[in-house]
Write a protein that holds these residues in place. Structure first.
Motif, PDB file in Angstrom:
ATOM      1  N   VAL A  70       1.152  -1.428  -0.345  1.00 27.98           N
ATOM      2  CA  VAL A  70       0.563   0.067   0.186  1.00 27.98           C
ATOM      3  C   VAL A  70       0.624   0.822  -0.048  1.00 27.98           C
ATOM      4  O   VAL A  70       0.490   2.098  -0.573  1.00 27.98           O
ATOM      5  N   TYR A  71       1.784   1.145   0.820  1.00 26.75           N
ATOM      6  CA  TYR A  71       2.587   2.496   0.742  1.00 26.75           C
ATOM      7  C   TYR A  71       4.764   1.890   0.468  1.00 26.75           C
ATOM      8  O   TYR A  71       5.447   1.848   1.540  1.00 26.75           O
ATOM      9  N   PRO A  72       4.551   1.834  -0.570  1.00 29.05           N
ATOM     10  CA  PRO A  72       6.014   1.331  -1.294  1.00 29.05           C
ATOM     11  C   PRO A  72       6.797   2.143  -0.952  1.00 29.05           C
ATOM     12  O   PRO A  72       8.277   2.072  -0.751  1.00 29.05           O
ATOM     13  N   ASN A  73       6.415   3.867  -0.817  1.00 31.97           N
ATOM     14  CA  ASN A  73       7.453   4.345  -0.961  1.00 31.97           C
ATOM     15  C   ASN A  73       8.381   4.482   0.969  1.00 31.97           C
ATOM     16  O   ASN A  73       9.116   5.359   1.064  1.00 31.97           O
ATOM     17  N   TYR A  74       7.581   4.170   1.678  1.00 29.00           N
ATOM     18  CA  TYR A  74       7.625   4.203   2.952  1.00 29.00           C
ATOM     19  C   TYR A  74       8.548   2.472   4.136  1.00 29.00           C
ATOM     20  O   TYR A  74       7.895   2.237   5.201  1.00 29.00           O
ATOM     21  N   HIS A  75       9.322   2.132   2.942  1.00 27.95           N
ATOM     22  CA  HIS A  75       9.299   0.751   3.372  1.00 27.95           C
ATOM     23  C   HIS A  75      10.465   0.598   5.043  1.00 27.95           C
ATOM     24  O   HIS A  75       9.662  -0.301   5.623  1.00 27.95           O
ATOM     25  N   ASP A  76      11.021   1.585   4.899  1.00 24.96           N
ATOM     26  CA  ASP A  76      12.035   1.861   6.270  1.00 24.96           C
ATOM     27  C   ASP A  76      11.104   2.097   7.520  1.00 24.96           C
ATOM     28  O   ASP A  76      11.147   1.991   8.136  1.00 24.96           O
ATOM     29  N   LEU A  77       9.871   2.961   6.940  1.00 21.73           N
ATOM     30  CA  LEU A  77       9.371   3.858   8.262  1.00 21.73           C
ATOM     31  C   LEU A  77       8.520   2.322   8.618  1.00 21.73           C
ATOM     32  O   LEU A  77       8.110   1.875   9.949  1.00 21.73           O
ATOM     33  N   ILE A  78       7.785   1.625   7.807  1.00 28.31           N
ATOM     34  CA  ILE A  78       7.030   0.159   7.629  1.00 28.31           C
ATOM     35  C   ILE A  78       7.462  -0.627   8.729  1.00 28.31           C
ATOM     36  O   ILE A  78       6.966  -1.385   9.922  1.00 28.31           O
ATOM     37  N   ASP A  79       9.088  -1.300   8.407  1.00 26.43           N
ATOM     38  CA  ASP A  79       9.550  -1.876   8.952  1.00 26.43           C
ATOM     39  C   ASP A  79       9.940  -1.201  10.474  1.00 26.43           C
ATOM     40  O   ASP A  79      10.255  -1.995  11.437  1.00 26.43           O
ATOM     41  N   GLU A  80      10.328  -0.043  10.530  1.00 23.31           N
ATOM     42  CA  GLU A  80      10.130   0.253  11.934  1.00 23.31           C
ATOM     43  C   GLU A  80       8.642   0.062  12.688  1.00 23.31           C
ATOM     44  O   GLU A  80       8.678  -0.617  14.236  1.00 23.31           O
ATOM     45  N   VAL A  81       8.224   0.999  12.497  1.00 26.05           N
ATOM     46  CA  VAL A  81       6.761   0.347  13.083  1.00 26.05           C
ATOM     47  C   VAL A  81       5.695  -1.109  13.243  1.00 26.05           C
ATOM     48  O   VAL A  81       5.480  -0.768  14.467  1.00 26.05           O
ATOM     49  N   VAL A  82       6.339  -1.639  11.990  1.00 27.51           N
ATOM     50  CA  VAL A  82       6.369  -2.832  12.725  1.00 27.51           C
ATOM     51  C   VAL A  82       6.785  -3.660  13.683  1.00 27.51           C
ATOM     52  O   VAL A  82       6.432  -4.570  14.382  1.00 27.51           O
TER      53      VAL A  82
END
Length: 186
Positions: A70-82
Motif C-alpha cells: 500500500v505504501y511502497p515508498n515507506y518501506h523503512d518506516l513500515i519496518d520500524e513501525v511493524v
C-alpha cells in the motif's frame, strides 16, 4: 536486515527484560499452584509451546508485506513501525504459556505432570521427542507396505483355494482382479 532477524534480536532483549518466561499462576483456576508448576515443567520438557514462537514474527512479516504494497515508498518506516508494534505485543506470548499450563493442569494430575517432566526431560525423553515422529512415520509406511502385501497374498491364496473348491464341485473358476488396498490406519 530481514524482519525475522531484527525481530528475533529485539524480542530476545524484550523477553529478557520483561521476564516473559515467568508468569503468575494466581489467575489460574481449578488447579493448585503445585500442579501448575508441574504443568509448566512438563510443557518445558515437552517443548510443545515452541511451535507458537513463530506466530508473531510471521504475522509481522505479513503485515509488513501488506503495508509495503500500500505504501511502497515507506518501506523503512513500515519496518520500524511493524517491528516496534510487534515488540510491544510480545508480552502477550506469556498469556499463551499460561493457557497451555492451565490446559495441561486440567488434563493431568500433579503426579502425572511430574512424571511427564521427568521422562521428557531425560535423555531418552529428549530422544523420543526428536526421533519419535520419524519412527512413527516409518512405522506408518511399514504398516502400509504390510497391508499391501497382506491384501495381495490374501487375494491370491483365497482365489486359489476358491478355484480348487469350485473345481471340486464341478464348476468353472473365474479369475477376479486383485482389489486395491487402503493405507494402514495411522
Amino acid at each position: 536486515m530481514s524482519f525475522h532477524t531484527k525481530f528475533a534480536r529485539s524480542a530476545a532483549v524484550a523477553a529478557t527484560l520483561l521476564g516473559l518466561g515467568a508468569f503468575s499462576v494466581a489467575s489460574a483456576q481449578d488447579a493448585t499452584p503445585e500442579q501448575l508448576a508441574a504443568a509448566q515443567r512438563a510443557l518445558e520438557a515437552l517443548g510443545i509451546t515452541a511451535q507458537f514462537d513463530d506466530i508473531l514474527p510471521n504475522q509481522a512479516d505479513l503485515v509488513q508485506a501488506q503495508l509495503t504494497q500500500v505504501y511502497p515508498n515507506y518501506h523503512d518506516l513500515i519496518d520500524e513501525v511493524v517491528t516496534d508494534t510487534a515488540i510491544s505485543l510480545a508480552s502477550r506470548r506469556g498469556d499463551l504459556e499460561q493457557e497451555a499450563t492451565q490446559i495441561y493442569a486440567n488434563v493431568f494430575t500433579e503426579d502425572e505432570l511430574n512424571q511427564l517432566a521427568d521422562f521428557y526431560g531425560s535423555d531418552v525423553g529428549k530422544k523420543f521427542i526428536q526421533y519419535g515422529p520419524i519412527a512413527a512415520r516409518e512405522l506408518s509406511q511399514a504398516g502400509d507396505i504390510w497391508a499391501r502385501g497382506i491384501a495381495r497374498d490374501l487375494n491370491t491364496q483365497a482365489q486359489e483355494e476358491l478355484n480348487k473348491r469350485i473345481t471340486a464341485q464341478g464348476g468353472t473358476p473365474v479369475e477376479v482382479p486383485a482389489p486395491t488396498t487402503a493405507p494402514a490406519a495411522q
